[in-house]
Scaffold this motif. Structure first.
Motif, PDB file in Angstrom:
ATOM      1  N   ARG A  45       0.845  -1.196   0.000  1.00 57.80           N
ATOM      2  CA  ARG A  45       0.000   0.000   0.000  1.00 57.80           C
ATOM      3  C   ARG A  45       0.883   1.249   0.000  1.00 57.80           C
ATOM      4  NH1 ARG A  45      -5.117   0.741   1.588  1.00 57.80           N
ATOM      5  NH2 ARG A  45      -5.150  -1.256   2.678  1.00 57.80           N
ATOM      6  N   GLY A  46       1.894   1.272   0.841  1.00 56.34           N
ATOM      7  CA  GLY A  46       2.808   2.410   0.891  1.00 56.34           C
ATOM      8  C   GLY A  46       3.547   2.604  -0.420  1.00 56.34           C
ATOM      9  N   LYS A  47       3.983   1.511  -1.000  1.00 55.68           N
ATOM     10  CA  LYS A  47       4.693   1.565  -2.282  1.00 55.68           C
ATOM     11  C   LYS A  47       3.783   2.134  -3.372  1.00 55.68           C
ATOM     12  CE  LYS A  47       7.444  -1.482  -5.209  1.00 55.68           C
ATOM     13  NZ  LYS A  47       8.859  -1.487  -4.861  1.00 55.68           N
ATOM     14  N   LEU A  48       2.546   1.670  -3.416  1.00 57.72           N
ATOM     15  CA  LEU A  48       1.588   2.148  -4.411  1.00 57.72           C
ATOM     16  C   LEU A  48       1.236   3.621  -4.190  1.00 57.72           C
ATOM     17  CD1 LEU A  48      -0.640  -1.039  -4.449  1.00 57.72           C
ATOM     18  CD2 LEU A  48       0.530  -0.108  -6.466  1.00 57.72           C
ATOM     19  N   GLN A  49       1.012   4.001  -2.933  1.00 59.51           N
ATOM     20  CA  GLN A  49       0.662   5.395  -2.649  1.00 59.51           C
ATOM     21  C   GLN A  49       1.825   6.333  -2.975  1.00 59.51           C
ATOM     22  OE1 GLN A  49      -0.684   4.877   1.430  1.00 59.51           O
ATOM     23  NE2 GLN A  49      -2.823   4.961   0.779  1.00 59.51           N
ATOM     24  N   ASP A  50       3.052   5.916  -2.668  1.00 54.79           N
ATOM     25  CA  ASP A  50       4.217   6.738  -3.006  1.00 54.79           C
ATOM     26  C   ASP A  50       4.333   6.912  -4.519  1.00 54.79           C
ATOM     27  OD1 ASP A  50       4.816   6.931  -0.324  1.00 54.79           O
ATOM     28  OD2 ASP A  50       6.470   5.475  -0.395  1.00 54.79           O
ATOM     29  N   TRP A  51       4.096   5.827  -5.256  1.00 58.87           N
ATOM     30  CA  TRP A  51       4.172   5.867  -6.713  1.00 58.87           C
ATOM     31  C   TRP A  51       3.111   6.818  -7.269  1.00 58.87           C
ATOM     32  CZ3 TRP A  51       3.183   0.957 -10.178  1.00 58.87           C
ATOM     33  CH2 TRP A  51       3.661   1.185 -11.464  1.00 58.87           C
ATOM     34  N   LYS A  52       1.899   6.713  -6.739  1.00 59.53           N
ATOM     35  CA  LYS A  52       0.803   7.581  -7.188  1.00 59.53           C
ATOM     36  C   LYS A  52       1.121   9.047  -6.899  1.00 59.53           C
ATOM     37  CE  LYS A  52      -4.040   8.584  -6.246  1.00 59.53           C
ATOM     38  NZ  LYS A  52      -5.212   8.215  -5.445  1.00 59.53           N
ATOM     39  N   GLU A  53       1.604   9.333  -5.695  1.00 57.66           N
ATOM     40  CA  GLU A  53       1.936  10.714  -5.331  1.00 57.66           C
ATOM     41  C   GLU A  53       3.031  11.273  -6.219  1.00 57.66           C
ATOM     42  OE1 GLU A  53       2.804  10.614  -1.142  1.00 57.66           O
ATOM     43  OE2 GLU A  53       0.762   9.985  -0.648  1.00 57.66           O
ATOM     44  N   SER A  54       4.001  10.443  -6.570  1.00 54.83           N
ATOM     45  CA  SER A  54       5.081  10.867  -7.449  1.00 54.83           C
ATOM     46  C   SER A  54       4.547  11.236  -8.831  1.00 54.83           C
ATOM     47  CB  SER A  54       6.112   9.742  -7.559  1.00 54.83           C
ATOM     48  OG  SER A  54       7.047  10.019  -8.560  1.00 54.83           O
ATOM     49  N   ILE A  55       3.659  10.411  -9.353  1.00 49.91           N
ATOM     50  CA  ILE A  55       3.061  10.684 -10.669  1.00 49.91           C
ATOM     51  C   ILE A  55       2.245  11.970 -10.631  1.00 49.91           C
ATOM     52  CG2 ILE A  55       1.333   9.876 -12.333  1.00 49.91           C
ATOM     53  CD1 ILE A  55       2.292   7.006 -11.659  1.00 49.91           C
ATOM     54  N   LEU A  56       1.445  12.136  -9.582  1.00 47.49           N
ATOM     55  CA  LEU A  56       0.622  13.343  -9.478  1.00 47.49           C
ATOM     56  C   LEU A  56       1.477  14.598  -9.325  1.00 47.49           C
ATOM     57  CD1 LEU A  56      -2.293  12.010  -7.230  1.00 47.49           C
ATOM     58  CD2 LEU A  56      -2.285  12.391  -9.718  1.00 47.49           C
ATOM     59  N   ARG A  57       2.575  14.484  -8.590  1.00 46.53           N
ATOM     60  CA  ARG A  57       3.486  15.614  -8.418  1.00 46.53           C
ATOM     61  C   ARG A  57       4.109  15.995  -9.767  1.00 46.53           C
ATOM     62  NH1 ARG A  57       5.417  13.825  -4.126  1.00 46.53           N
ATOM     63  NH2 ARG A  57       6.952  12.447  -5.035  1.00 46.53           N
ATOM     64  N   GLU A  58       4.542  14.991 -10.538  1.00 47.69           N
ATOM     65  CA  GLU A  58       5.114  15.262 -11.860  1.00 47.69           C
ATOM     66  C   GLU A  58       4.078  15.893 -12.791  1.00 47.69           C
ATOM     67  OE1 GLU A  58       6.799  11.668 -13.443  1.00 47.69           O
ATOM     68  OE2 GLU A  58       8.116  11.411 -11.710  1.00 47.69           O
ATOM     69  N   SER A  59       2.848  15.437 -12.706  1.00 45.03           N
ATOM     70  CA  SER A  59       1.787  16.007 -13.543  1.00 45.03           C
ATOM     71  C   SER A  59       1.547  17.460 -13.198  1.00 45.03           C
ATOM     72  CB  SER A  59       0.484  15.214 -13.366  1.00 45.03           C
ATOM     73  OG  SER A  59       0.641  13.911 -13.844  1.00 45.03           O
ATOM     74  N   GLN A  60       1.568  17.770 -11.916  1.00 42.35           N
ATOM     75  CA  GLN A  60       1.376  19.151 -11.480  1.00 42.35           C
ATOM     76  C   GLN A  60       2.525  20.028 -11.977  1.00 42.35           C
ATOM     77  OE1 GLN A  60      -1.457  20.257 -10.074  1.00 42.35           O
ATOM     78  NE2 GLN A  60      -0.564  22.237 -10.504  1.00 42.35           N
ATOM     79  N   GLU A  61       3.734  19.503 -11.953  1.00 41.41           N
ATOM     80  CA  GLU A  61       4.884  20.256 -12.455  1.00 41.41           C
ATOM     81  C   GLU A  61       4.730  20.523 -13.955  1.00 41.41           C
ATOM     82  OE1 GLU A  61       8.328  17.970 -11.340  1.00 41.41           O
ATOM     83  OE2 GLU A  61       7.947  18.286  -9.203  1.00 41.41           O
ATOM     84  N   THR A  62       4.233  19.527 -14.687  1.00 40.00           N
ATOM     85  CA  THR A  62       4.017  19.705 -16.127  1.00 40.00           C
ATOM     86  C   THR A  62       2.980  20.791 -16.377  1.00 40.00           C
ATOM     87  OG1 THR A  62       4.592  17.411 -16.613  1.00 40.00           O
ATOM     88  CG2 THR A  62       3.277  18.558 -18.260  1.00 40.00           C
ATOM     89  N   LEU A  63       1.877  20.754 -15.617  1.00 44.07           N
ATOM     90  CA  LEU A  63       0.849  21.789 -15.776  1.00 44.07           C
ATOM     91  C   LEU A  63       1.408  23.170 -15.481  1.00 44.07           C
ATOM     92  CD1 LEU A  63      -2.363  20.187 -14.230  1.00 44.07           C
ATOM     93  CD2 LEU A  63      -1.991  20.886 -16.598  1.00 44.07           C
ATOM     94  N   SER A 101      -5.003   5.163 -12.347  1.00 44.40           N
ATOM     95  CA  SER A 101      -6.236   4.400 -12.121  1.00 44.40           C
ATOM     96  C   SER A 101      -5.914   2.940 -11.812  1.00 44.40           C
ATOM     97  CB  SER A 101      -7.201   4.521 -13.294  1.00 44.40           C
ATOM     98  OG  SER A 101      -6.688   3.888 -14.432  1.00 44.40           O
ATOM     99  N   LYS A 102      -4.853   2.391 -12.417  1.00 44.39           N
ATOM    100  CA  LYS A 102      -4.440   1.023 -12.093  1.00 44.39           C
ATOM    101  C   LYS A 102      -3.888   0.940 -10.674  1.00 44.39           C
ATOM    102  CE  LYS A 102      -3.503  -0.473 -16.804  1.00 44.39           C
ATOM    103  NZ  LYS A 102      -2.492  -1.007 -17.733  1.00 44.39           N
ATOM    104  N   ILE A 103      -3.177   1.968 -10.258  1.00 46.87           N
ATOM    105  CA  ILE A 103      -2.647   2.015  -8.892  1.00 46.87           C
ATOM    106  C   ILE A 103      -3.808   2.063  -7.896  1.00 46.87           C
ATOM    107  CG2 ILE A 103      -1.373   3.443  -7.240  1.00 46.87           C
ATOM    108  CD1 ILE A 103       0.481   4.229  -9.622  1.00 46.87           C
TER     109      ILE A 103
END
Length: 156
Positions: A45-63, A101-103
């Motif tokens: 769960r921690g591994k998945l949540q960290d991965w999701k947060e990383s992706i969302l952070r990168e997306s925010q940086e792109t925006l 969504s898979k995460i």
């Protein structure tokens, strides 16, 4: 199919570990432990949540970068190059959106006690596979069969 493992304390009452408690720094699931114990569930769960947060952070940086950068280069070649770069970046973000969504689905499977078990055979997915691809839903063998069948149906 999968069963949820519960932990009881000495008085016989149910105890649940914190959802984000990965069992401490440096913990790695071990094949000698009971499969998908609360500690392993918390780890993944921690591994998945960290991965999701990383992706969302990168997306925010792109925006943020899209809002700051201007595609108004004077030179047509520079403008075309910038547009191509942004197109590739946006396609990457779209793939990552689908990955999120898979995460989230994998986290739901943890909540439902189905995480780590093959959706085709019901057998445990190896810890090595889950470590490498935490969103895996099939054992390697089932995945290979699925891909072979998919290739055959595409060729028809």
């Amino acid at each position: 199919m999968a069963t949820v493992m519960n932990r009881f304390d000495d008085t016989g009452s149910f105890q649940r570990e914190a959802a984000n408690d990965s069992g401490g720094e440096g913990y790695r699931p071990d094949a000698d432990e009971p499969f998908m114990s609360l500690k392993q569930q918390a780890y993944f769960r921690g591994k998945l949540q960290d991965w999701k947060e990383s992706i969302l952070r990168e997306s925010q940086e792109t925006l943020s970068q899209l809002q700051v950068d201007s595609l108004r280069e004077a030179d047509l070649t520079d403008r075309a190059s910038s547009e191509t770069d942004w197109s590739i970046e946006l396609r990457t973000r779209d793939r990552q959106r689908k990955l999120v969504s898979k995460i989230e689905a994998a986290i739901r499977r943890i909540d439902e006690g189905e995480y780590g078990y093959c959706e085709v055979t019901g057998e445990p997915i190896s810890l090595a596979r889950l470590e490498a691809r935490p969103i895996a839903t099939m054992t390697v063998e089932a995945q290979e069969r699925h891909e072979r069948n998919e290739k055959v149906s595409r060729e028809d």
